[in-house]
Design an enzyme around this catalytic site. Structure first.
Site: not given
Length: 218
Positions: A37, A88
């Site tokens: 990330d 999500r």
């Protein structure tokens, strides 16, 4: 809730590395490098030009260069931009909508831009194994060691290391090539990581990889 404000803090040095409970040795023929990330959205939350982000990017770059030299697989995980609420899930309840559609927010930071032959995986949960083909990729290349660097230490890095351990993949968490919301959370993550794998420094890991290559070629 979105990303918190992150202040500058010093990277841990070797005197702050917790003792690991295992004596695994890194082997470039068995290992892959995961860059977790390292996207503009997350990295820009750190104070630019200050610790820990300067060391974070420099140390990951050094690990990536040697991994390429040693023909180790290099894998980047990256959260997709513009995820709908259904994708999500509970992550949205905890951390909000995630990366928006701002230009280059989801891109890997420029010094680490993925190269041809490296792998880029969509990462929809903190754990890079979950809902991705990271496990299949490692198995297909006969890799049972995973070097983990990136952000955030107490979330994605730690959860990925724990899942690697549970799947008989030896995790190596690089203490000064990860970063977190604070020095306290960084230290906490390293203590927990030492219970599921090896915690090491960038310099120590680079030396170990080069030494293993020299011994193999002797």
């Amino acid at each position: 809730m979105g990303l918190p404000a992150i202040g500058s803090y010093p990277m841990p040095d070797r005197t702050a590395i917790p003792r690991s409970h295992v004596s695994w040795r890194i082997d470039p023929a068995r290992a892959a490098l995961l860059v977790h990330d390292m996207q503009n959205h997350f990295v820009r939350a750190f104070p630019a030009g200050r610790a820990p982000v300067v060391e974070l990017v420099d140390n990951i770059a050094a690990l990536r260069e040697l991994a390429d030299t040693l023909d180790m697989p290099v894998v980047f995980s990256a959260e997709p931009a513009g995820q709908p609420p259904a994708q999500r899930g509970l992550v949205g309840d905890m951390w909000g909508p995630g990366i928006g559609d701002e230009p280059d927010a989801a891109a890997i930071v420029a010094p680490l831009t993925p190269r041809p032959g490296e792998h880029l995986l969509a990462n929809v949960r903190h754990n890079a194994f979950l809902r991705s083909h990271l496990g299949r990729l490692l198995r297909s290349q006969n890799r049972d060691q995973l070097i983990i660097c990136g952000v955030h230490a107490h979330l994605g890095v730690l959860l990925t290391a724990a899942d690697a351990f549970m799947n008989d993949i030896q995790p190596f968490v690089v203490a000064d090539a990860v970063a977190d919301f604070s020095a306290e959370e960084h230290t906490l993550a390293l203590r927990w990581a030492a219970r599921t794998g090896v915690v090491c420094t960038t310099d120590g890991l680079l030396r170990a990889l080069l030494l293993h290559r020299e011994r193999r070629n002797a």
